[in-house]
Design an enzyme around this catalytic site. Structure first.
Site, PDB file in Angstrom:
ATOM      1  N   GLU A   1     120.240 -63.641 -42.544  1.00 39.94           N
ATOM      2  CA  GLU A   1     119.891 -65.327 -42.572  1.00 39.94           C
ATOM      3  C   GLU A   1     118.287 -65.061 -42.270  1.00 39.94           C
ATOM      4  O   GLU A   1     117.795 -64.439 -41.319  1.00 39.94           O
ATOM      5  CB  GLU A   1     120.418 -65.695 -41.152  1.00 39.94           C
ATOM      6  CG  GLU A   1     121.979 -65.734 -41.277  1.00 39.94           C
ATOM      7  CD  GLU A   1     122.592 -66.961 -42.436  1.00 39.94           C
ATOM      8  OE1 GLU A   1     121.579 -67.690 -42.608  1.00 39.94           O
ATOM      9  OE2 GLU A   1     123.672 -66.720 -42.744  1.00 39.94           O
TER      10      GLU A   1
ATOM     11  N   THR B   1     110.917 -57.677 -41.835  1.00 39.25           N
ATOM     12  CA  THR B   1     110.059 -58.662 -42.373  1.00 39.25           C
ATOM     13  C   THR B   1     108.630 -58.803 -41.578  1.00 39.25           C
ATOM     14  O   THR B   1     108.459 -58.050 -40.606  1.00 39.25           O
ATOM     15  CB  THR B   1     110.528 -60.197 -42.118  1.00 39.25           C
ATOM     16  OG1 THR B   1     109.582 -61.219 -42.304  1.00 39.25           O
ATOM     17  CG2 THR B   1     111.029 -60.175 -40.635  1.00 39.25           C
ATOM     18  N   ASP B   2     107.342 -59.133 -42.221  1.00 39.39           N
ATOM     19  CA  ASP B   2     106.339 -59.076 -41.544  1.00 39.39           C
ATOM     20  C   ASP B   2     106.321 -59.947 -40.353  1.00 39.39           C
ATOM     21  O   ASP B   2     105.537 -59.810 -39.447  1.00 39.39           O
ATOM     22  CB  ASP B   2     105.138 -59.362 -42.450  1.00 39.39           C
ATOM     23  CG  ASP B   2     105.207 -60.850 -43.182  1.00 39.39           C
ATOM     24  OD1 ASP B   2     106.260 -61.337 -42.956  1.00 39.39           O
ATOM     25  OD2 ASP B   2     104.592 -61.329 -43.813  1.00 39.39           O
ATOM     26  N   GLU B   3     107.072 -60.874 -40.142  1.00 42.74           N
ATOM     27  CA  GLU B   3     107.268 -61.938 -39.305  1.00 42.74           C
ATOM     28  C   GLU B   3     107.580 -61.355 -37.799  1.00 42.74           C
ATOM     29  O   GLU B   3     107.217 -62.057 -36.715  1.00 42.74           O
ATOM     30  CB  GLU B   3     108.321 -63.048 -39.619  1.00 42.74           C
ATOM     31  CG  GLU B   3     108.074 -64.037 -40.940  1.00 42.74           C
ATOM     32  CD  GLU B   3     108.590 -65.274 -41.034  1.00 42.74           C
ATOM     33  OE1 GLU B   3     108.841 -65.904 -39.837  1.00 42.74           O
ATOM     34  OE2 GLU B   3     108.734 -65.683 -42.023  1.00 42.74           O
TER      35      GLU B   3
ATOM     36  N   TYR C   1     114.670 -66.690 -35.858  1.00 44.10           N
ATOM     37  CA  TYR C   1     114.689 -65.835 -36.808  1.00 44.10           C
ATOM     38  C   TYR C   1     113.945 -64.322 -36.748  1.00 44.10           C
ATOM     39  O   TYR C   1     114.582 -63.347 -36.855  1.00 44.10           O
ATOM     40  CB  TYR C   1     114.355 -66.448 -38.114  1.00 44.10           C
ATOM     41  CG  TYR C   1     113.783 -65.525 -39.352  1.00 44.10           C
ATOM     42  CD1 TYR C   1     114.940 -64.563 -39.844  1.00 44.10           C
ATOM     43  CD2 TYR C   1     112.554 -65.205 -39.903  1.00 44.10           C
ATOM     44  CE1 TYR C   1     114.782 -63.848 -41.025  1.00 44.10           C
ATOM     45  CE2 TYR C   1     112.433 -64.210 -40.711  1.00 44.10           C
ATOM     46  CZ  TYR C   1     113.344 -63.533 -41.334  1.00 44.10           C
ATOM     47  OH  TYR C   1     113.029 -62.784 -42.508  1.00 44.10           O
TER      48      TYR C   1
ATOM     49  N   LYS D   1     115.453 -60.443 -36.114  1.00 48.34           N
ATOM     50  CA  LYS D   1     114.914 -59.353 -37.021  1.00 48.34           C
ATOM     51  C   LYS D   1     114.289 -58.137 -36.222  1.00 48.34           C
ATOM     52  O   LYS D   1     114.752 -57.093 -36.481  1.00 48.34           O
ATOM     53  CB  LYS D   1     114.047 -59.780 -38.342  1.00 48.34           C
ATOM     54  CG  LYS D   1     114.691 -60.748 -39.331  1.00 48.34           C
ATOM     55  CD  LYS D   1     115.798 -60.050 -40.186  1.00 48.34           C
ATOM     56  CE  LYS D   1     115.202 -58.935 -41.190  1.00 48.34           C
ATOM     57  NZ  LYS D   1     116.319 -58.615 -41.974  1.00 48.34           N
TER      58      LYS D   1
ATOM     59  N   VAL E   1     104.985 -80.992 -45.748  1.00 54.42           N
ATOM     60  CA  VAL E   1     104.101 -79.743 -45.534  1.00 54.42           C
ATOM     61  C   VAL E   1     103.846 -80.017 -43.946  1.00 54.42           C
ATOM     62  O   VAL E   1     103.363 -81.134 -43.412  1.00 54.42           O
ATOM     63  CB  VAL E   1     102.838 -79.792 -46.114  1.00 54.42           C
ATOM     64  CG1 VAL E   1     101.849 -78.786 -45.646  1.00 54.42           C
ATOM     65  CG2 VAL E   1     102.880 -79.740 -47.747  1.00 54.42           C
TER      66      VAL E   1
ATOM     67  N   ASP F   1     104.429 -80.503 -37.236  1.00 47.00           N
ATOM     68  CA  ASP F   1     104.750 -79.500 -37.312  1.00 47.00           C
ATOM     69  C   ASP F   1     106.023 -78.801 -36.824  1.00 47.00           C
ATOM     70  O   ASP F   1     106.189 -79.371 -35.446  1.00 47.00           O
ATOM     71  CB  ASP F   1     103.430 -78.550 -36.861  1.00 47.00           C
ATOM     72  CG  ASP F   1     103.065 -77.030 -37.359  1.00 47.00           C
ATOM     73  OD1 ASP F   1     103.768 -76.777 -38.137  1.00 47.00           O
ATOM     74  OD2 ASP F   1     102.050 -76.573 -37.018  1.00 47.00           O
TER      75      ASP F   1
END
Length: 309
Positions: free
Chosen positions: A71, A111-113, A133, A137, A189, A254
């Site tokens: 996910e 992931t880079d996250e 998320y 990971k 955005v 945001d």
């Protein structure tokens, strides 16, 4: 065996392998349409189910698993973190258990996250995930480390930066922007749109992962940055230029815990990637020429302008 091989990055990787076994649960982002033009053997299965993985491995004499199954949408993880725990942590443990039991090699796509907002993160940086998320990971990565150390499992981790290209689900920034510009819709955005990401074309990522699968060392982590950092607004503006239309931007509140930047360094690999402008042109062209692929995916959520997906 390529788990999650019917998804975005997974299906690009399938194209690099000669007649692979694809194992995918076909959730909303995994689609057989992604594999229609490539030779493969398909098994519908879920990495959350140990018995399904084991059966596929035994019956097909699998010696390597490359895991793309995950996910992956931050917004969805904020709304419902539990499925991220089930897939990105428990699912990875299932793969590790199968790898341990049958002495398989596991190549895990992270992931880079997981590094959070740290600048120029190298593979030995501490993990500082910001969202459910990225926390899931990072947890999967930690379990892999533990299985390597405790059980001697032959596994390694690959951490790509933001991917873009054909067959990416419309909830993500670039396909969402392309489709909304084509439909003369507002593009929501987050915040000021100056969040910075490092972009890599998905076909480059697939080739690099293949090289690491063949040459990578047990227990290693490999960062795969694209080396092309842009803000979200810059990406939207570039797509508008390619399409010859001015994007209609709507700034929205945001999201919680939104990272301002992702920034990795690669210390273990040498590779080349196509320039972002060239990759974006290829991506836009693909979405223009394959409206059959994305039109059925535009559910009610896509047409709500107050949220970015």
């Amino acid at each position: 065996m390529i788990t999650g091989g019917a998804g975005f990055i997974g299906s690009a990787f399938v194209r690099e392998i000669d007649n692979p076994l694809v194992f995918d649960a076909l959730t909303y982002a995994g689609r057989l349409e992604n594999l229609k033009d490539v030779k493969h053997l398909f098994i519908k299965g879920d990495i959350r189910n140990f018995q399904e993985i084991e059966k596929a491995v035994k019956e097909n004499h699998v010696d390597t698993i490359v895991n793309f199954a995950a996910e992956s949408h931050v917004d969805r993880s904020i709304v419902d973190p539990f499925i991220f725990l089930d897939t990105n942590v428990k699912g990875v443990i299932n793969l590790l258990e199968v790898a341990r039991k049958y002495d398989l090699k596991l190549v895990h796509i992270s992931t880079d996250e997981v590094y959070g907002e740290q600048e120029n993160s190298t593979e030995d940086f501490p993990l500082k995930p910001s969202s459910p998320y990225s926390a899931s990971k990072a947890s999967g990565d930690m379990f892999i480390h533990s299985y390597i150390r405790t059980y001697g499992v032959n596994a390694l981790i690959i951490r790509p930066s933001n991917n873009y290209g054909p067959r990416q689900f419309p909830e993500k920034l670039i396909p969402k922007t392309i489709i909304r510009i084509l439909k003369n819709m507002e593009i929501p955005v987050y915040g000021d749109g100056k969040q910075e990401r490092d972009w890599i074309f998905v076909e480059d990522t697939a080739k690099i992962i293949k090289k690491i699968m063949q040459e990578g060392k047990k227990g290693e982590i490999y960062n795969v940055p694209g080396g092309q950092r842009r803000t979200n607004i810059e990406i939207i503006d570039e797509i508008g230029k390619i399409l010859g239309k001015k994007p209609l931007i709507k700034y929205v509140k945001d999201r919680p815990g939104h990272d301002k930047l992702y920034s990795m360094k690669n210390t273990k690999l040498e590779y080349k990637t196509i320039p972002l402008e060239e990759g974006l042109k290829k991506t836009v062209e693909w979405y223009l020429n394959n409206q059959w692929w994305w039109t059925p995916l535009l559910g009610d959520e896509f047409f709500r302008s107050e949220v970015p997906w």
